[in-house]
Design an enzyme around this catalytic site. Structure first.
Site, PDB file in Angstrom:
ATOM      1  N   GLU A   1      42.129  -5.293  11.198  1.00 31.98           N
ATOM      2  CA  GLU A   1      40.911  -5.238  10.376  1.00 31.98           C
ATOM      3  C   GLU A   1      39.822  -6.039  11.071  1.00 31.98           C
ATOM      4  OE1 GLU A   1      41.400  -6.737   6.399  1.00 31.98           O
ATOM      5  OE2 GLU A   1      39.240  -6.804   6.052  1.00 31.98           O
TER       6      GLU A   1
ATOM      7  N   ASN B   1      36.969  -1.090  11.261  1.00 38.16           N
ATOM      8  CA  ASN B   1      35.950  -1.769  10.476  1.00 38.16           C
ATOM      9  C   ASN B   1      35.620  -0.814   9.332  1.00 38.16           C
ATOM     10  OD1 ASN B   1      33.727  -2.872   9.273  1.00 38.16           O
ATOM     11  ND2 ASN B   1      32.737  -3.476  11.186  1.00 38.16           N
TER      12      ASN B   1
ATOM     13  N   PRO C   1      31.269   3.355   6.674  1.00 40.47           N
ATOM     14  CA  PRO C   1      29.922   3.749   6.281  1.00 40.47           C
ATOM     15  C   PRO C   1      28.828   2.778   6.711  1.00 40.47           C
ATOM     16  CG  PRO C   1      31.216   3.059   4.385  1.00 40.47           C
ATOM     17  CD  PRO C   1      32.160   3.169   5.528  1.00 40.47           C
ATOM     18  N   ASN C   2      27.718   3.376   7.114  1.00 36.37           N
ATOM     19  CA  ASN C   2      26.478   2.700   7.486  1.00 36.37           C
ATOM     20  C   ASN C   2      26.533   1.999   8.840  1.00 36.37           C
ATOM     21  OD1 ASN C   2      24.904   3.268   5.017  1.00 36.37           O
ATOM     22  ND2 ASN C   2      26.492   2.011   4.044  1.00 36.37           N
TER      23      ASN C   2
ATOM     24  N   TYR D   1      24.189  -8.303  11.743  1.00 40.27           N
ATOM     25  CA  TYR D   1      25.116  -7.455  12.496  1.00 40.27           C
ATOM     26  C   TYR D   1      24.840  -7.384  13.990  1.00 40.27           C
ATOM     27  CZ  TYR D   1      26.194  -6.036   7.747  1.00 40.27           C
ATOM     28  OH  TYR D   1      26.530  -6.036   6.415  1.00 40.27           O
TER      29      TYR D   1
ATOM     30  N   HIS E   1      35.529  -7.133  11.283  1.00 39.38           N
ATOM     31  CA  HIS E   1      34.194  -7.189  10.698  1.00 39.38           C
ATOM     32  C   HIS E   1      33.249  -7.888  11.665  1.00 39.38           C
ATOM     33  CE1 HIS E   1      35.775  -5.814   6.890  1.00 39.38           C
ATOM     34  NE2 HIS E   1      36.742  -6.691   7.024  1.00 39.38           N
TER      35      HIS E   1
ATOM     36  N   ARG F   1      18.812  -2.105  12.034  1.00 42.63           N
ATOM     37  CA  ARG F   1      18.413  -2.962  10.911  1.00 42.63           C
ATOM     38  C   ARG F   1      19.371  -4.111  10.784  1.00 42.63           C
ATOM     39  NH1 ARG F   1      18.996   0.102   6.054  1.00 42.63           N
ATOM     40  NH2 ARG F   1      18.307  -1.799   5.042  1.00 42.63           N
TER      41      ARG F   1
ATOM     42  N   ALA G   1      31.860  -1.184   3.896  1.00 44.16           N
ATOM     43  CA  ALA G   1      31.933  -1.534   2.473  1.00 44.16           C
ATOM     44  C   ALA G   1      33.227  -1.061   1.813  1.00 44.16           C
ATOM     45  CB  ALA G   1      30.738  -0.936   1.739  1.00 44.16           C
TER      46      ALA G   1
ATOM     47  N   ARG H   1      29.549 -14.604   2.758  1.00 42.75           N
ATOM     48  CA  ARG H   1      28.533 -13.755   2.136  1.00 42.75           C
ATOM     49  C   ARG H   1      28.768 -13.618   0.633  1.00 42.75           C
ATOM     50  NH1 ARG H   1      27.890  -8.557   5.788  1.00 42.75           N
ATOM     51  NH2 ARG H   1      25.931  -8.424   4.602  1.00 42.75           N
TER      52      ARG H   1
END
Ligand SMILES: O=C(O)[C@]1(O)C[C@H](CCCOc2ccccc2)[C@@H](O)[C@H](O)C1
Length: 151
Positions: free
Chosen positions: A99, A75, A11-12, A24, A101, A19, A78, A108
């Site tokens: 996995e 990835n 998601p996102n 990112y 990211h 943004r 969330a 974070r």
């Protein structure tokens, strides 16, 4: 024998490049998929890219990989930090997965320090930005080569 890799983004991540470039980077998801596809081809593999904002759609896409995919690069966004369902789907299809990211979640917020996938991943790549995707594809191909040499 051409090996097949499935790239899943959660998601996102469709917002990449628009943004939060300080977290990112500036690459769009299309840029990332294009580079990952080229990397896979250079290593004798094929790559299919999938992105969804919906947990169930990601679970369904993992199920669809049974019998036609040799490795998954994921990835989960969330869902990394929340999804037993995606964990169970990956374990259920028994396909090795990496996995990935863009950021390093361990630097974070504390809630990002938990992953429901890491203990079962063939490898974890984080903090490399978009470069992590091509690194993950290279490792998948190398890992598959190791697998192929054992068969
Ligand atoms: O660092 C990563 O790749 C993450 O998986 C990205 C997730 C967030 C993806 C959202 O991406 C956006 C990109 C541009 C604008 C807004 C969100 C975050 O929840 C994870 O903790 C780490």
């Amino acid at each position: 024998m051409v090996r097949s890799i499935l790239l899943i983004n959660g998601p996102n991540l469709n917002l990449l490049g628009t943004r939060e470039p300080h977290i990112y980077g500036h690459a769009t998801l299309e840029d990332i998929a294009t580079a990952a596809t080229a990397q896979a081809k250079s290593l004798g593999a094929t790559l299919v890219a999938f992105q969804s904002n919906h947990e169930g759609a990601i679970v369904d896409r993992i199920h669809e990989a049974r019998g036609n995919t040799d490795a998954i690069v994921i990835n989960p966004g969330a869902y990394t930090h929340t999804s037993v369902a995606i964990r169970d789907a990956l374990l259920g299809v028994d396909i090795p997965f990496i996995e990935l990211h863009l950021s390093n979640p361990h630097t974070r917020e504390p809630f990002r320090h938990v992953s429901y996938l890491s203990d079962k991943a063939a490898s974890i790549i984080c903090g490399m930005g978009a470069h992590g995707y091509t690194a993950a594809v290279e490792f998948a191909a190398i890992h598959l080569k190791i697998k192929e040499s054992k068969t």
